[in-house]
Write a protein that holds these residues in place. Structure first.
Motif, mmCIF file in Angstrom:
data_model
loop_
_atom_site.group_PDB
_atom_site.id
_atom_site.type_symbol
_atom_site.label_atom_id
_atom_site.label_comp_id
_atom_site.label_asym_id
_atom_site.label_seq_id
_atom_site.Cartn_x
_atom_site.Cartn_y
_atom_site.Cartn_z
ATOM 1 N N VAL A 141 25.706 74.118 82.943
ATOM 2 C CA VAL A 141 26.673 74.270 84.052
ATOM 3 C C VAL A 141 26.432 75.272 85.311
ATOM 4 C CG1 VAL A 141 29.308 74.425 83.905
ATOM 5 C CG2 VAL A 141 28.374 73.420 81.897
ATOM 6 N N GLY A 142 26.404 74.500 86.349
ATOM 7 C CA GLY A 142 26.400 74.815 87.736
ATOM 8 C C GLY A 142 27.676 75.572 87.789
ATOM 9 N N ASN A 143 27.969 76.757 88.789
ATOM 10 C CA ASN A 143 29.010 77.292 89.134
ATOM 11 C C ASN A 143 30.072 76.622 89.694
ATOM 12 O OD1 ASN A 143 27.561 79.528 89.361
ATOM 13 N ND2 ASN A 143 27.104 79.288 91.392
ATOM 14 N N PHE A 144 31.578 76.661 89.204
ATOM 15 C CA PHE A 144 32.570 75.748 89.713
ATOM 16 C C PHE A 144 33.009 74.632 88.889
ATOM 17 C CE2 PHE A 144 31.238 77.938 93.780
ATOM 18 C CZ PHE A 144 32.326 78.406 93.753
ATOM 19 N N CYS A 145 31.952 74.465 87.945
ATOM 20 C CA CYS A 145 32.321 73.856 86.643
ATOM 21 C C CYS A 145 33.597 73.783 85.257
ATOM 22 C CB CYS A 145 31.037 73.338 86.402
ATOM 23 S SG CYS A 145 30.391 71.677 87.939
ATOM 24 N N ASP A 146 34.777 73.412 85.053
ATOM 25 C CA ASP A 146 35.005 73.181 84.162
ATOM 26 C C ASP A 146 34.269 72.460 82.775
ATOM 27 O OD1 ASP A 146 37.129 74.607 85.688
ATOM 28 O OD2 ASP A 146 38.465 72.955 85.845
ATOM 29 N N PHE A 147 33.347 72.730 82.788
ATOM 30 C CA PHE A 147 32.732 72.066 81.211
ATOM 31 C C PHE A 147 32.026 73.118 80.713
ATOM 32 C CE2 PHE A 147 33.510 68.571 84.338
ATOM 33 C CZ PHE A 147 33.807 68.129 83.271
ATOM 34 N N GLU A 148 31.230 73.149 79.535
ATOM 35 C CA GLU A 148 30.777 73.821 78.593
ATOM 36 C C GLU A 148 29.715 73.438 78.465
ATOM 37 O OE1 GLU A 148 33.457 75.737 75.742
ATOM 38 O OE2 GLU A 148 34.484 76.332 77.457
ATOM 39 N N VAL A 149 28.440 74.272 78.097
ATOM 40 C CA VAL A 149 27.056 73.720 77.074
ATOM 41 C C VAL A 149 27.688 73.368 75.704
ATOM 42 C CG1 VAL A 149 25.132 74.497 76.399
ATOM 43 C CG2 VAL A 149 26.194 75.454 78.664
ATOM 44 N N GLY A 150 26.683 72.560 75.755
ATOM 45 C CA GLY A 150 27.558 71.493 73.807
ATOM 46 C C GLY A 150 28.294 70.697 74.133
ATOM 47 N N GLN A 151 29.355 70.115 74.998
ATOM 48 C CA GLN A 151 30.025 69.455 75.122
ATOM 49 C C GLN A 151 29.146 68.181 75.233
ATOM 50 O OE1 GLN A 151 32.765 70.771 78.648
ATOM 51 N NE2 GLN A 151 34.557 70.474 76.564
ATOM 52 N N ARG A 152 30.236 66.940 74.032
ATOM 53 C CA ARG A 152 29.626 66.055 74.838
ATOM 54 C C ARG A 152 30.757 64.758 75.676
ATOM 55 N NH1 ARG A 152 29.779 62.435 69.781
ATOM 56 N NH2 ARG A 152 28.155 61.307 70.864
ATOM 57 N N VAL A 153 29.929 64.155 76.170
ATOM 58 C CA VAL A 153 30.660 64.097 77.540
ATOM 59 C C VAL A 153 30.219 62.409 77.577
ATOM 60 C CG1 VAL A 153 31.789 66.130 79.049
ATOM 61 C CG2 VAL A 153 29.436 64.706 79.678
ATOM 62 N N CYS A 154 31.097 61.693 78.615
ATOM 63 C CA CYS A 154 30.706 60.292 78.739
ATOM 64 C C CYS A 154 30.808 59.742 80.207
ATOM 65 C CB CYS A 154 32.054 59.297 78.424
ATOM 66 S SG CYS A 154 31.862 57.406 78.742
ATOM 67 N N ILE A 155 29.564 59.119 80.688
ATOM 68 C CA ILE A 155 29.604 59.316 82.548
ATOM 69 C C ILE A 155 29.983 57.997 82.567
ATOM 70 C CG2 ILE A 155 27.910 60.146 83.963
ATOM 71 C CD1 ILE A 155 26.896 62.018 81.692
ATOM 72 N N VAL A 156 30.129 57.449 83.880
ATOM 73 C CA VAL A 156 30.181 57.037 84.808
ATOM 74 C C VAL A 156 29.837 56.771 85.568
ATOM 75 C CG1 VAL A 156 31.062 54.474 85.691
ATOM 76 C CG2 VAL A 156 32.159 55.543 83.330
ATOM 77 N N GLY A 157 28.658 56.556 86.181
ATOM 78 C CA GLY A 157 28.129 56.970 87.942
ATOM 79 C C GLY A 157 26.634 57.181 87.676
ATOM 80 N N LYS A 158 26.527 58.126 89.072
ATOM 81 C CA LYS A 158 24.970 58.165 89.559
ATOM 82 C C LYS A 158 24.537 59.201 88.478
ATOM 83 C CE LYS A 158 21.808 58.851 92.999
ATOM 84 N NZ LYS A 158 22.073 58.750 94.309
ATOM 85 N N VAL A 159 23.545 59.580 87.987
ATOM 86 C CA VAL A 159 22.905 60.601 87.017
ATOM 87 C C VAL A 159 21.204 60.556 88.176
ATOM 88 C CG1 VAL A 159 21.460 61.151 85.232
ATOM 89 C CG2 VAL A 159 23.027 60.371 84.559
ATOM 90 N N ASP A 160 21.014 61.718 88.231
ATOM 91 C CA ASP A 160 19.514 62.110 89.267
ATOM 92 C C ASP A 160 18.677 62.717 88.117
ATOM 93 O OD1 ASP A 160 20.668 61.571 91.502
ATOM 94 O OD2 ASP A 160 21.623 63.666 91.630
#
Length: 71
Positions: free
Chosen positions: A30-49
């Protein structure tokens, strides 16, 4: 696991499932200023680099493309 660190407001992910409409993934860093945690399972709709540096490959996504966190 690489020594790379994601930029602000971005996370590195490991892709679990990919369809034409969404990507299911697990957050690995997780980068700075993100409200997420390592290990969370997520759904992504958009661009992945795809970030490739010598023999290291990471997938990076901006936090605005994460639409849902699985419990």
């Amino acid at each position: 696991m690489s020594n790379l660190f994601p930029p602000d407001h971005r996370v590195f992910i490991e892709i679990e499932n990919k369809t034409s409409r969404q990507i299911d993934a697990v957050i690995t860093k997780v980068g700075n200023f993100c409200d997420f945690e390592v290990g969370q399972r997520v759904c992504i709709v958009g661009k992945v680099d795809k970030v490739e540096l010598q023999d290291v490959t990471e997938y990076s996504v901006h936090e605005r493309f994460i639409v849902m966190v699985y419990e």
